[in-house]
Design an enzyme around this catalytic site. Structure first.
Site, PDB file in Angstrom:
ATOM      1  N   TYR A 146       0.809  -1.209   0.000  1.00  0.00           N
ATOM      2  CA  TYR A 146       0.000   0.000   0.000  1.00  0.00           C
ATOM      3  C   TYR A 146       0.847   1.266   0.000  1.00  0.00           C
ATOM      4  CZ  TYR A 146      -4.543  -2.184   0.808  1.00  0.00           C
ATOM      5  OH  TYR A 146      -5.704  -2.888   0.681  1.00  0.00           O
ATOM      6  N   LYS A 195       3.668 -15.413   3.123  1.00  0.00           N
ATOM      7  CA  LYS A 195       3.939 -16.178   1.898  1.00  0.00           C
ATOM      8  C   LYS A 195       5.453 -16.421   1.872  1.00  0.00           C
ATOM      9  CE  LYS A 195       2.673 -18.059  -2.019  1.00  0.00           C
ATOM     10  NZ  LYS A 195       1.856 -19.300  -2.084  1.00  0.00           N
ATOM     11  N   ASP A 227      -2.247 -18.542   1.087  1.00  0.00           N
ATOM     12  CA  ASP A 227      -3.205 -19.265   0.233  1.00  0.00           C
ATOM     13  C   ASP A 227      -3.911 -20.359   1.030  1.00  0.00           C
ATOM     14  OD1 ASP A 227      -0.685 -20.461   0.378  1.00  0.00           O
ATOM     15  OD2 ASP A 227      -0.628 -21.087  -1.716  1.00  0.00           O
ATOM     16  N   ASP A 251      -6.078  -7.234   4.033  1.00  0.00           N
ATOM     17  CA  ASP A 251      -7.193  -6.625   3.307  1.00  0.00           C
ATOM     18  C   ASP A 251      -8.063  -7.724   2.697  1.00  0.00           C
ATOM     19  OD1 ASP A 251      -8.726  -4.590   2.006  1.00  0.00           O
ATOM     20  OD2 ASP A 251      -7.659  -5.060   0.143  1.00  0.00           O
ATOM     21  N   ASP A 255     -11.963  -9.374   4.184  1.00  0.00           N
ATOM     22  CA  ASP A 255     -13.216  -9.445   3.417  1.00  0.00           C
ATOM     23  C   ASP A 255     -13.737 -10.884   3.386  1.00  0.00           C
ATOM     24  OD1 ASP A 255     -13.209  -6.742   2.802  1.00  0.00           O
ATOM     25  OD2 ASP A 255     -13.717  -7.085   0.695  1.00  0.00           O
TER      26      ASP A 255
HETATM   27  C1  IPM Z   1     -10.280  -1.565   3.705  1.00  0.00           C
HETATM   28  C2  IPM Z   1     -10.525  -0.975   2.342  1.00  0.00           C
HETATM   29  C3  IPM Z   1      -9.377  -0.027   2.028  1.00  0.00           C
HETATM   30  C4  IPM Z   1      -8.101  -0.847   2.019  1.00  0.00           C
HETATM   31  C5  IPM Z   1      -9.545   0.772   0.715  1.00  0.00           C
HETATM   32  C6  IPM Z   1     -10.820   1.592   0.741  1.00  0.00           C
HETATM   33  C7  IPM Z   1      -8.356   1.619   0.403  1.00  0.00           C
HETATM   34  O1  IPM Z   1     -10.650  -1.980   1.399  1.00  0.00           O
HETATM   35  O2  IPM Z   1     -10.230  -0.791   4.680  1.00  0.00           O
HETATM   36  O3  IPM Z   1     -10.149  -2.781   3.790  1.00  0.00           O
HETATM   37  O4  IPM Z   1      -7.782  -1.493   1.006  1.00  0.00           O
HETATM   38  O5  IPM Z   1      -7.413  -0.862   3.050  1.00  0.00           O
HETATM   39 MG    MG Z   2     -10.630  -3.953   2.184  1.00  0.00          MG
END
Ligand code: IPM
Ligand code: MG
Length: 362
Positions: A146, A195, A227, A251, A255
């Site tokens: 990032y 990894k 993975d 990240d 999710d």
């Molecule tokens: C998160 C989001 C952010 C990230 C984006 C909006 C930049 O996906 O907070 O997980 O990738 O960190």
């Molecule tokens: Mg995210």
């Protein structure tokens, strides 16, 4: 006590979910005799529209001056919104990345918990879920891909893009310490995800985590390749307590973990530095498609406010009360549309906030 809370309502459903979280905080203040002062801070698309940049220096100063910041969500539809015609460093998300970096918010805590009442929404088969799961992803937030140097250039006539993944041992150590600290307060198990079979940054990650682990003989730890971790999260999420990982892996895995709970609208998060300050936000995005319709689920933001009470203000009793109120409302069968199932009572965003408030303080 009196606390100064910076509020980033942001874009999309941000303003409506933050409104509900403030309602809940006000109820907490009234019930327990605190005073919360709010200061609105512009970030994301609204800041681009008002100031031409996703985060002004003045906004950073305001955030820094607050005891904690509560955030809704930022960003718009990436295919239709004019914000995404701008250069990458001027788009809504750049504001959030800048704020994380400026305030040194290196530790992102993302709990993923299966509510008994919402088991039906979990996409995993009952026999794999067993007793359910309760895990926390501890994601490094200010390093790695990032924030590494990036370029897009033409090399020998070929358009070429480069991103760099750099970690130094200090950055790894401080997040590992946070991960082991939080594990100590939970079920005392850390799964460090990397990894290391391919990346140098992961091999250093593993080495430093092993050093840190020596200071926590009471905490079990293991290494897992990313993975494999992605696979294990849908095969047996109950095996995890604290997942400790770098920025990009965290990240993606967070999710995935949220989807496994069946309800991304329920998941809170905290981004912390080495002080009591924190930035608290739901794990989900700005959902521009449903903005302004009073159908968004405010629970993730309300639970993020509860994390703020706990981590930044040490108000454990108040945080417990908010979390208990959320559970109570779910138990009574109230659902926003994203977690709705047959036979439940469907309510909107604002009503959900009211119901939670009513269950705080008896
Ligand atoms: C998160 C989001 C952010 C990230 C984006 C909006 C930049 O996906 O907070 O997980 O990738 O960190
Ligand atoms: Mg995210």
């Amino acid at each position: 006590m009196e606390y100064q809370i910076g509020v980033i309502s942001g874009d999309g459903i941000g303003p409506e979910i933050v409104r509900e979280a403030k309602k809940v905080l006000d109820k907490v203040a009234e019930t327990y005799g605190h005073s919360f002062r709010y200061e609105e801070i512009l970030m994301g698309g609204v800041s681009i529209d008002a100031c031409g940049v996703p985060l002004t220096e003045a906004a950073v100063v305001s955030a820094r001056a607050a005891d904690a910041v509560l955030m809704g969500s930022i960003g718009g539809d990436t295919t239709t919104s004019s914000w995404y015609q701008l250069p990458p460093n001027l788009r809504p998300e750049a504001g959030l990345l800048k704020l994380r970096k400026e305030l040194n918010l290196f530790a992102n805590v993302r709990p993923a918990y299966l509510y008994e009442e919402l088991k039906g929404a979990c996409p995993i088969k009952d026999e794999l879920i067993g007793e359910g799961f309760d895990l926390v992803i501890m994601r490094e937030l200010t390093g790695g891909l990032y924030f590494g140097a990036r370029t897009t250039e033409t090399v020998d006539g070929v358009l070429t893009a480069t991103d760099t993944l750099t970690y130094n041992e200090h950055e790894i150590r401080r997040i590992a310490v946070k991960g082991f600290d939080i594990a100590r307060k939970r079920r005392k198990k850390v799964t460090s995800v990397d990894k290391a079979n391919v990346l140098d940054s992961s091999r250093l990650w593993r080495k430093v985590v092993e050093e840190v682990a020596k200071d926590y003989p009471d905490v079990a730890y293991e290494h897992m390749l990313v993975d494999n971790c992605a696979m294990q999260l849908v095969r047996n999420p109950g095996q995890f307590d604290v997942i400790l990982t770098e920025n990009m892996f965290g990240d993606i895995l967070s999710d995935e973990a949220s989807m496994v709970t069946g309800s991304i609208g329920m998941l809170s998060s905290a981004s912390l530095n080495d002080t009591k300050f924190g930035l608290y936000e739901p794990s989900h995005g700005s959902a521009p498609d449903i903005a302004g319709q009073d159908i968004a689920n405010p629970i993730a933001t309300i639970l993020s406010a509860a994390m703020m009470l706990r981590f930044s203000f040490d108000l454990d009793r108040e945080a417990d009360a908010v979390e208990a109120a959320v559970k109570e409302v779910l138990k009574e069968g109230f659902r926003t549309v994203d977690i709705y199932s047959e036979g439940m009572a469907k309510v909107g965003c604002s009503k959900m906030g009211d119901l939670i408030c009513e269950r705080i303080g008896g």
